[in-house]
Write a protein that holds these residues in place. Structure first.
Motif, PDB file in Angstrom:
ATOM      1  N   ALA A 171     -36.157  30.364 -24.475  1.00 25.66           N
ATOM      2  CA  ALA A 171     -35.088  29.612 -25.199  1.00 25.66           C
ATOM      3  C   ALA A 171     -34.328  30.651 -25.963  1.00 25.66           C
ATOM      4  CB  ALA A 171     -35.586  28.434 -25.745  1.00 25.66           C
ATOM      5  N   GLU A 172     -35.034  31.478 -26.905  1.00 28.51           N
ATOM      6  CA  GLU A 172     -34.126  32.264 -27.873  1.00 28.51           C
ATOM      7  C   GLU A 172     -33.484  33.325 -27.201  1.00 28.51           C
ATOM      8  OE1 GLU A 172     -37.562  33.981 -29.972  1.00 28.51           O
ATOM      9  OE2 GLU A 172     -37.804  32.047 -31.350  1.00 28.51           O
ATOM     10  N   SER A 173     -33.875  33.811 -26.319  1.00 26.18           N
ATOM     11  CA  SER A 173     -33.117  34.979 -25.389  1.00 26.18           C
ATOM     12  C   SER A 173     -31.779  34.215 -24.717  1.00 26.18           C
ATOM     13  CB  SER A 173     -34.042  35.517 -24.387  1.00 26.18           C
ATOM     14  OG  SER A 173     -34.323  34.671 -23.523  1.00 26.18           O
ATOM     15  N   ALA A 174     -32.122  33.057 -24.252  1.00 24.20           N
ATOM     16  CA  ALA A 174     -30.840  32.225 -23.701  1.00 24.20           C
ATOM     17  C   ALA A 174     -29.839  31.843 -24.805  1.00 24.20           C
ATOM     18  CB  ALA A 174     -31.368  30.937 -23.073  1.00 24.20           C
ATOM     19  N   LYS A 175     -30.314  31.462 -26.065  1.00 25.93           N
ATOM     20  CA  LYS A 175     -29.416  31.054 -27.151  1.00 25.93           C
ATOM     21  C   LYS A 175     -28.727  32.429 -27.543  1.00 25.93           C
ATOM     22  CE  LYS A 175     -32.228  27.546 -28.929  1.00 25.93           C
ATOM     23  NZ  LYS A 175     -32.809  26.914 -30.067  1.00 25.93           N
ATOM     24  N   ILE A 176     -29.258  33.774 -27.534  1.00 28.62           N
ATOM     25  CA  ILE A 176     -28.661  35.020 -27.843  1.00 28.62           C
ATOM     26  C   ILE A 176     -27.346  35.055 -26.847  1.00 28.62           C
ATOM     27  CG2 ILE A 176     -28.858  37.186 -28.196  1.00 28.62           C
ATOM     28  CD1 ILE A 176     -31.772  37.003 -29.146  1.00 28.62           C
ATOM     29  N   ASP A 177     -27.657  34.535 -25.702  1.00 23.69           N
ATOM     30  CA  ASP A 177     -26.635  34.959 -24.740  1.00 23.69           C
ATOM     31  C   ASP A 177     -25.624  33.679 -24.819  1.00 23.69           C
ATOM     32  OD1 ASP A 177     -27.689  37.159 -23.622  1.00 23.69           O
ATOM     33  OD2 ASP A 177     -29.182  36.091 -22.328  1.00 23.69           O
ATOM     34  N   GLY A 178     -25.808  32.811 -25.710  1.00 21.08           N
ATOM     35  CA  GLY A 178     -24.739  31.870 -25.727  1.00 21.08           C
ATOM     36  C   GLY A 178     -24.943  30.464 -25.228  1.00 21.08           C
ATOM     37  N   ALA A 179     -26.267  30.346 -24.566  1.00 21.09           N
ATOM     38  CA  ALA A 179     -26.655  28.977 -23.851  1.00 21.09           C
ATOM     39  C   ALA A 179     -26.784  28.049 -24.848  1.00 21.09           C
ATOM     40  CB  ALA A 179     -27.686  29.353 -23.100  1.00 21.09           C
ATOM     41  N   SER A 180     -26.439  26.678 -24.631  1.00 21.63           N
ATOM     42  CA  SER A 180     -26.588  25.605 -25.190  1.00 21.63           C
ATOM     43  C   SER A 180     -28.042  25.021 -25.170  1.00 21.63           C
ATOM     44  CB  SER A 180     -25.491  24.512 -25.013  1.00 21.63           C
ATOM     45  OG  SER A 180     -25.527  24.059 -23.780  1.00 21.63           O
ATOM     46  N   GLU A 181     -28.225  24.044 -25.693  1.00 23.63           N
ATOM     47  CA  GLU A 181     -29.707  23.280 -25.689  1.00 23.63           C
ATOM     48  C   GLU A 181     -29.744  22.534 -24.285  1.00 23.63           C
ATOM     49  OE1 GLU A 181     -32.440  23.464 -27.092  1.00 23.63           O
ATOM     50  OE2 GLU A 181     -31.861  24.284 -29.143  1.00 23.63           O
ATOM     51  N   ILE A 182     -28.630  21.943 -23.940  1.00 15.71           N
ATOM     52  CA  ILE A 182     -28.414  21.316 -22.734  1.00 15.71           C
ATOM     53  C   ILE A 182     -28.871  22.272 -21.576  1.00 15.71           C
ATOM     54  CG2 ILE A 182     -26.968  19.721 -21.262  1.00 15.71           C
ATOM     55  CD1 ILE A 182     -28.034  18.438 -23.659  1.00 15.71           C
ATOM     56  N   TYR A 183     -27.990  23.318 -21.508  1.00 17.03           N
ATOM     57  CA  TYR A 183     -28.117  24.439 -20.388  1.00 17.03           C
ATOM     58  C   TYR A 183     -29.603  24.923 -20.486  1.00 17.03           C
ATOM     59  CZ  TYR A 183     -27.326  28.726 -17.643  1.00 17.03           C
ATOM     60  OH  TYR A 183     -27.418  29.505 -16.915  1.00 17.03           O
ATOM     61  N   ILE A 184     -30.159  25.085 -21.646  1.00 19.18           N
ATOM     62  CA  ILE A 184     -31.564  25.612 -21.669  1.00 19.18           C
ATOM     63  C   ILE A 184     -32.513  24.820 -20.887  1.00 19.18           C
ATOM     64  CG2 ILE A 184     -33.567  26.208 -23.039  1.00 19.18           C
ATOM     65  CD1 ILE A 184     -31.444  27.312 -24.969  1.00 19.18           C
ATOM     66  N   TYR A 185     -32.284  23.290 -21.274  1.00 21.38           N
ATOM     67  CA  TYR A 185     -32.923  22.227 -20.780  1.00 21.38           C
ATOM     68  C   TYR A 185     -33.076  22.085 -19.437  1.00 21.38           C
ATOM     69  CZ  TYR A 185     -34.194  17.154 -19.784  1.00 21.38           C
ATOM     70  OH  TYR A 185     -34.765  16.294 -19.108  1.00 21.38           O
ATOM     71  N   PHE A 186     -31.731  22.167 -18.851  1.00 19.21           N
ATOM     72  CA  PHE A 186     -31.607  21.732 -17.381  1.00 19.21           C
ATOM     73  C   PHE A 186     -31.853  23.319 -16.529  1.00 19.21           C
ATOM     74  CE2 PHE A 186     -29.169  18.234 -18.539  1.00 19.21           C
ATOM     75  CZ  PHE A 186     -29.623  17.218 -17.648  1.00 19.21           C
ATOM     76  N   LYS A 187     -31.495  24.213 -17.061  1.00 19.80           N
ATOM     77  CA  LYS A 187     -31.592  25.543 -16.112  1.00 19.80           C
ATOM     78  C   LYS A 187     -33.012  26.499 -16.355  1.00 19.80           C
ATOM     79  CE  LYS A 187     -27.543  25.013 -14.189  1.00 19.80           C
ATOM     80  NZ  LYS A 187     -27.603  24.905 -12.636  1.00 19.80           N
ATOM     81  N   ILE A 188     -33.608  26.245 -17.486  1.00 22.48           N
ATOM     82  CA  ILE A 188     -34.811  26.978 -17.884  1.00 22.48           C
ATOM     83  C   ILE A 188     -36.000  26.163 -18.034  1.00 22.48           C
ATOM     84  CG2 ILE A 188     -35.819  28.491 -19.697  1.00 22.48           C
ATOM     85  CD1 ILE A 188     -33.036  29.558 -20.313  1.00 22.48           C
ATOM     86  N   ILE A 189     -35.907  25.077 -18.808  1.00 15.90           N
ATOM     87  CA  ILE A 189     -37.211  24.241 -18.955  1.00 15.90           C
ATOM     88  C   ILE A 189     -37.588  23.773 -17.917  1.00 15.90           C
ATOM     89  CG2 ILE A 189     -38.228  22.385 -20.506  1.00 15.90           C
ATOM     90  CD1 ILE A 189     -37.565  25.285 -21.881  1.00 15.90           C
ATOM     91  N   LEU A 190     -36.700  22.808 -17.263  1.00 15.40           N
ATOM     92  CA  LEU A 190     -37.115  21.880 -16.055  1.00 15.40           C
ATOM     93  C   LEU A 190     -37.516  22.544 -14.869  1.00 15.40           C
ATOM     94  CD1 LEU A 190     -34.546  18.791 -16.378  1.00 15.40           C
ATOM     95  CD2 LEU A 190     -36.715  18.875 -16.961  1.00 15.40           C
ATOM     96  N   PRO A 191     -36.859  23.539 -14.568  1.00 15.61           N
ATOM     97  CA  PRO A 191     -37.325  24.536 -13.373  1.00 15.61           C
ATOM     98  C   PRO A 191     -38.946  25.113 -13.678  1.00 15.61           C
ATOM     99  CG  PRO A 191     -35.317  24.889 -13.680  1.00 15.61           C
ATOM    100  CD  PRO A 191     -35.761  24.191 -14.844  1.00 15.61           C
ATOM    101  N   LEU A 192     -39.247  25.429 -14.802  1.00 15.43           N
ATOM    102  CA  LEU A 192     -40.471  25.754 -15.090  1.00 15.43           C
ATOM    103  C   LEU A 192     -41.525  24.732 -15.406  1.00 15.43           C
ATOM    104  CD1 LEU A 192     -39.490  28.591 -17.746  1.00 15.43           C
ATOM    105  CD2 LEU A 192     -40.269  28.867 -15.030  1.00 15.43           C
ATOM    106  N   SER A 193     -41.220  23.503 -15.258  1.00 15.29           N
ATOM    107  CA  SER A 193     -42.093  22.147 -15.483  1.00 15.29           C
ATOM    108  C   SER A 193     -42.240  21.462 -14.247  1.00 15.29           C
ATOM    109  CB  SER A 193     -41.435  21.391 -16.874  1.00 15.29           C
ATOM    110  OG  SER A 193     -41.179  22.297 -17.792  1.00 15.29           O
TER     111      SER A 193
END
Length: 297
Positions: A171-193
């Protein structure tokens, strides 16, 4: 390369034998019930249950399926509520659990406490009935079978603990690239869960599939009866009819009886099928999601 010793092989053999014996103990009652559903009622009364069909009879299944569309309609309602309920449950649970797992979220402890309180206390049956009927007006609607059970505190904490096991660096690396929490939730967290999502989905699917109590409380229209509620009513009516027949009435029917035992086991076979077929596809996710979500956090 690790090589198994004779002791290791002996222990594994014992484990496999124990697991196989346990699986056999679980399958034997289902097999006996299946055979009983195809057996004549009088044969069951005289000789009891058997591993094989001694007197083949489809009367119980004919009473369930023939001459009425109620069972097919109830199947449709149950399938619809199960699919919609699983979707709602996974969406609401994951969207509630993810903020609780983010350490920078200001109100995570307050919301966690609020969620925990709902696991310990509830308003009771009467306030729930008043809220559902007088304020939410969900009686005799499909939503009363879906929405009230869509969010559960135990599932929230289970999913929160799983999210906590995911590396924060993602999540931290995605935020550095400008990702929002919604983007992190849908594109990173859910696919890994997927393991925990499948686990919660299976829990909720079993709950929705076996739902009958809310139908008893909030539904009076037959078109909204679920399969389990219809099965319960069918069994009650068959037992009442069988107990109400006098000796002369039985003699007029040629000694025939309403197959109450046959209906009971036949409806069990009819209702249990889809869940039994669903579990093997989710088993690998179920075990991983349940163990990780339960011990971490």
């Amino acid at each position: 390369m690790y090589r198994q010793t004779a002791g290791d092989r002996a222990i594994m053999t014992v484990f496999y034998l124990a697991i196989g014996l346990f699986a056999l103990m679980c399958l034997i009652p289902m097999w006996i019930a299946l055979m009983a559903s195809f057996t004549n009622e009088q044969e069951l009364i005289r000789n009891g249950y058997s591993f094989w069909v001694r007197s083949f009879d489809l009367t119980a299944y004919r009473l369930i399926f023939t001459g009425t569309g109620s069972v097919y309609r109830a199947y449709g309602v149950t399938i619809l509520t199960t699919i919609a309920g699983v979707i709602f449950t996974v969406m609401l649970t994951s969207s509630f659990a993810y903020p609780l797992s983010v350490k920078s979220f200001k109100f995570r402890n307050s919301l966690s406490f609020f969620c925990y309180v709902t696991m310990v206390f509830n308003g009771g049956l009467v306030p729930t009935y008043i809220l559902t009927t007088r304020f939410l007006h969900m009686q005799n609607t499909i939503w009363v079978l879906i929405i009230p059970a869509a969010l559960n505190g135990f599932n929230v904490f289970l999913m929160k603990n799983y999210f906590a096991t995911l590396p924060e660096a993602l999540a931290e690396s995605a935020k550095i690239d400008g990702a929002s929490e919604i983007y992190i939730y849908f594109k990173i967290i859910l696919p890994l869960s997927m393991p925990i999502l499948a686990t919660i989905g299976l829990f909720s699917a079993i709950g929705y599939w076996n739902e009958w109590f809310r139908v008893l409380l909030f539904v009076s229209e037959q078109k909204l009866y679920t399969l389990q509620y219809l099965i319960m009513r069918l069994q009650q009516q068959a037992e009442f009819l069988n107990s109400s027949l006098s000796a002369s009435a039985r003699a007029a029917l040629g000694g025939q009886v309403v197959p109450t035992i046959g209906i009971r086991v036949a409806t069990a076979m009819v209702s249990i099928g889809p869940i039994v077929l669903l579990y093997p596809f989710l088993q690998k996710y179920f075990i991983k999601g349940l163990t990780i979500g339960a011990v971490k956090g």
